[in-house]
Design a protein around this motif. Structure first.
Motif, PDB file in Angstrom:
ATOM      1  N   LYS A 156       0.809  -1.212   0.000  1.00 55.31           N
ATOM      2  CA  LYS A 156       0.000   0.000   0.000  1.00 55.31           C
ATOM      3  C   LYS A 156       0.845   1.265   0.000  1.00 55.31           C
ATOM      4  N   LYS A 157       2.008   1.254   0.710  1.00 60.18           N
ATOM      5  CA  LYS A 157       2.814   2.456   0.856  1.00 60.18           C
ATOM      6  C   LYS A 157       4.245   2.299   0.349  1.00 60.18           C
ATOM      7  N   TRP A 158       4.630   1.105  -0.090  1.00 61.29           N
ATOM      8  CA  TRP A 158       6.007   0.867  -0.509  1.00 61.29           C
ATOM      9  C   TRP A 158       6.078   0.562  -2.001  1.00 61.29           C
ATOM     10  N   TYR A 159       7.140   1.087  -2.625  1.00 67.36           N
ATOM     11  CA  TYR A 159       7.374   0.912  -4.051  1.00 67.36           C
ATOM     12  C   TYR A 159       8.843   0.547  -4.282  1.00 67.36           C
ATOM     13  N   PHE A 160       9.110  -0.084  -5.408  1.00 66.76           N
ATOM     14  CA  PHE A 160      10.474  -0.276  -5.869  1.00 66.76           C
ATOM     15  C   PHE A 160      10.688   0.665  -7.047  1.00 66.76           C
ATOM     16  N   PHE A 161      11.761   1.464  -7.033  1.00 65.84           N
ATOM     17  CA  PHE A 161      11.908   2.522  -8.024  1.00 65.84           C
ATOM     18  C   PHE A 161      13.292   2.507  -8.656  1.00 65.84           C
ATOM     19  N   GLY A 162      13.377   3.176  -9.788  1.00 67.94           N
ATOM     20  CA  GLY A 162      14.637   3.491 -10.446  1.00 67.94           C
ATOM     21  C   GLY A 162      14.543   4.915 -10.958  1.00 67.94           C
ATOM     22  N   SER A 163      15.631   5.689 -10.814  1.00 68.77           N
ATOM     23  CA  SER A 163      15.579   7.097 -11.190  1.00 68.77           C
ATOM     24  C   SER A 163      16.889   7.527 -11.836  1.00 68.77           C
ATOM     25  N   VAL A 164      16.776   8.574 -12.667  1.00 65.93           N
ATOM     26  CA  VAL A 164      17.924   9.218 -13.299  1.00 65.93           C
ATOM     27  C   VAL A 164      17.706  10.719 -13.205  1.00 65.93           C
ATOM     28  N   SER A 165      18.719  11.460 -12.768  1.00 64.45           N
ATOM     29  CA  SER A 165      18.591  12.912 -12.655  1.00 64.45           C
ATOM     30  C   SER A 165      19.837  13.595 -13.203  1.00 64.45           C
ATOM     31  N   ILE A 185      34.763  30.313 -11.865  1.00 68.25           N
ATOM     32  CA  ILE A 185      34.788  29.062 -11.096  1.00 68.25           C
ATOM     33  C   ILE A 185      33.767  28.039 -11.587  1.00 68.25           C
ATOM     34  N   SER A 186      32.839  28.405 -12.477  1.00 68.17           N
ATOM     35  CA  SER A 186      31.851  27.433 -12.943  1.00 68.17           C
ATOM     36  C   SER A 186      31.224  27.921 -14.240  1.00 68.17           C
ATOM     37  N   LYS A 187      30.632  26.963 -14.965  1.00 64.89           N
ATOM     38  CA  LYS A 187      29.878  27.241 -16.186  1.00 64.89           C
ATOM     39  C   LYS A 187      29.045  26.008 -16.497  1.00 64.89           C
ATOM     40  N   PHE A 188      28.379  26.000 -17.640  1.00 62.43           N
ATOM     41  CA  PHE A 188      27.532  24.859 -17.997  1.00 62.43           C
ATOM     42  C   PHE A 188      28.373  23.577 -18.087  1.00 62.43           C
ATOM     43  N   MET A 189      27.924  22.541 -17.406  1.00 69.49           N
ATOM     44  CA  MET A 189      28.583  21.234 -17.320  1.00 69.49           C
ATOM     45  C   MET A 189      29.980  21.315 -16.710  1.00 69.49           C
ATOM     46  N   SER A 190      30.225  22.373 -15.962  1.00 72.59           N
ATOM     47  CA  SER A 190      31.480  22.484 -15.224  1.00 72.59           C
ATOM     48  C   SER A 190      31.183  23.178 -13.882  1.00 72.59           C
ATOM     49  N   PRO A 191      30.596  22.520 -12.895  1.00 68.93           N
ATOM     50  CA  PRO A 191      30.342  21.083 -12.935  1.00 68.93           C
ATOM     51  C   PRO A 191      28.955  20.729 -13.460  1.00 68.93           C
ATOM     52  N   GLY A 192      28.796  19.456 -13.805  1.00 66.61           N
ATOM     53  CA  GLY A 192      27.502  18.880 -14.148  1.00 66.61           C
ATOM     54  C   GLY A 192      27.388  17.524 -13.479  1.00 66.61           C
ATOM     55  N   TYR A 193      26.179  17.156 -13.067  1.00 70.30           N
ATOM     56  CA  TYR A 193      26.006  15.927 -12.287  1.00 70.30           C
ATOM     57  C   TYR A 193      24.946  15.035 -12.932  1.00 70.30           C
ATOM     58  N   PHE A 194      25.275  13.759 -13.073  1.00 70.40           N
ATOM     59  CA  PHE A 194      24.312  12.718 -13.424  1.00 70.40           C
ATOM     60  C   PHE A 194      24.233  11.748 -12.246  1.00 70.40           C
ATOM     61  N   THR A 195      23.003  11.418 -11.847  1.00 70.89           N
ATOM     62  CA  THR A 195      22.807  10.506 -10.715  1.00 70.89           C
ATOM     63  C   THR A 195      21.806   9.426 -11.111  1.00 70.89           C
ATOM     64  N   GLU A 196      22.219   8.168 -10.956  1.00 68.39           N
ATOM     65  CA  GLU A 196      21.339   7.029 -11.199  1.00 68.39           C
ATOM     66  C   GLU A 196      21.123   6.301  -9.881  1.00 68.39           C
ATOM     67  N   SER A 197      19.886   5.920  -9.623  1.00 77.25           N
ATOM     68  CA  SER A 197      19.587   5.319  -8.322  1.00 77.25           C
ATOM     69  C   SER A 197      18.488   4.280  -8.447  1.00 77.25           C
ATOM     70  N   ILE A 198      18.618   3.188  -7.683  1.00 75.96           N
ATOM     71  CA  ILE A 198      17.557   2.197  -7.535  1.00 75.96           C
ATOM     72  C   ILE A 198      17.398   1.915  -6.047  1.00 75.96           C
ATOM     73  N   GLY A 199      16.177   1.576  -5.658  1.00 75.30           N
ATOM     74  CA  GLY A 199      15.943   1.311  -4.243  1.00 75.30           C
ATOM     75  C   GLY A 199      14.462   1.234  -3.954  1.00 75.30           C
ATOM     76  N   PHE A 200      14.097   1.672  -2.761  1.00 76.47           N
ATOM     77  CA  PHE A 200      12.718   1.564  -2.291  1.00 76.47           C
ATOM     78  C   PHE A 200      12.167   2.955  -1.982  1.00 76.47           C
ATOM     79  N   GLU A 201      10.881   3.085  -2.258  1.00 74.95           N
ATOM     80  CA  GLU A 201      10.200   4.373  -2.076  1.00 74.95           C
ATOM     81  C   GLU A 201       9.051   4.188  -1.093  1.00 74.95           C
TER      82      GLU A 201
END
Length: 331
Positions: A156-165, A185-201
């Motif tokens: 009812k309240k728990w999910y299994f998820f995968g995400s990309v940001s 000290i910075s500009k576009f894609m300097s820095p840039g971050y990609f995050t992939e995650s799987i787990g429980f929601e």
């Protein structure tokens, strides 16, 4: 006997006989039940009665089918523009500097929900700039954030998820020091971050969402190798390098709730714990309080608190208050 006497005798005799007959008739017993039976249920009519059957013929009624489709999508777009301007004459006795500030935001969200699967995507653009008289223009806000998540329901309240940001910025950023030229000290894609995650929601209520990313990877990009952020050690990427990968445990908690009439609170907290280096734990909290004055005018209060040793060794914070025009669809 005279004639008068004879006639009188005959009359008296006739009257006596009638009286006796009347008394005898009154003494006859009558069955009242039978009498009432015939009064309530009279005998059937002997005459023939014809009964004609009623013919009922069904008639089809034309029904026009309703043309509708079930949509499992829910979408929203919020776009805003904030303007802040002040002007002083050269002889203004109170002192002051003429200034101009402009801020814009765009937030697109889409949700697909068809049990047991759900998909959520969000695209957020923020940009602000200010210009004081006698100075170069400076950024006040700059962020690109794109998040995608797919989940399947376990209970009812728990999910299994995968995400990309993905997260970065639009414009160049400078470090300003008194008496020195600005340092890039910075500009576009300097820095840039990609995050992939799987787990429980976990979704305890409709407006709260908690992700536990047991398997999370984050890549940090520095496409411009000439940039060196000496305060933080170049965002965790070795000087001259372009890429760094980290495996971590991540917690992302969001809230989106109307806390009062025409007032909405949105907040997102992200915790990033690298498995191989607990000294680089990252905390970030973004919160926005939006108060709607009327259909177009809104007052927005936003703030960010960040602790990331790859960007600065101390806690960082930013805050903004703006009155501007905002459009939301659906309105």
């Amino acid at each position: 006997m005279s004639k008068f006497g004879f006639y009188l005798f005959i009359l008296v005799s006739f009257f006596s006989i009638g009286t006796a007959v009347a008394q005898k008739a009154d003494s006859i017993k009558i069955d009242t039940n039978t009498l009432n039976k015939y009064r309530i249920n009279p005998p059937k009519n002997a005459l023939p009665v014809r009964i004609r059957p009623v013919l009922i013929t069904p008639q089809p009624i034309p029904i026009t089918p309703i043309d509708f489709q079930i949509s499992y999508w829910r979408k929203s777009v919020v776009a805003g523009l904030n303007l802040n301007q002040s002007t002083f004459s050269n002889n203004w006795s109170g002192g002051g500097v003429s200034s101009f500030a402009l801020g814009a935001n765009f937030d697109f969200k889409a949700e697909y929900n068809k049990q047991p699967f759900s998909y959520t995507t969000e695209l957020l653009f923020l940009y602000g700039i200010s210009k004081n008289k006698g100075q170069y223009s400076r950024k006040t806000n700059d962020r690109i954030f794109y998040d995608n998540k797919i989940a399947t329901q376990l209970s009812k309240k728990w999910y299994f998820f995968g995400s990309v940001s993905f997260e970065s910025q639009f414009d160049v950023g400078y470090q300003y020091t008194d008496g020195k030229d600005p340092l890039l000290i910075s500009k576009f894609m300097s820095p840039g971050y990609f995050t992939e995650s799987i787990g429980f929601e976990y979704k305890p209520v409709k407006y709260i969402d908690i992700r536990l990313g047991t398997g999370t990877a984050r890549q940090t990009f520095m496409l411009d190798t000439t940039i060196y952020h000496n305060i933080s050690g170049n965002y965790g990427v070795p000087p001259g390098g372009r890429f760094r990968n980290e495996l971590a445990f991540q917690v992302v908690s969001t809230i989106n709730k109307d806390i009062a009439t025409n007032m909405n609170l949105q907040a997102r907290y992200a915790l990033f714990i690298p498995y191989n280096n607990f000294d680089r734990i990252t905390h970030r909290l973004d919160a926005t309080l939006n108060a709607r004055v009327n259909r177009l005018i809104n007052v927005t209060l936003n703030g960010t608190v960040l602790y990331d040793i790859t960007t600065n060794k101390s806690v960082q914070a930013s805050q903004g208050l703006a009155l501007g025009v905002i459009y939301k669809f659906p309105n």
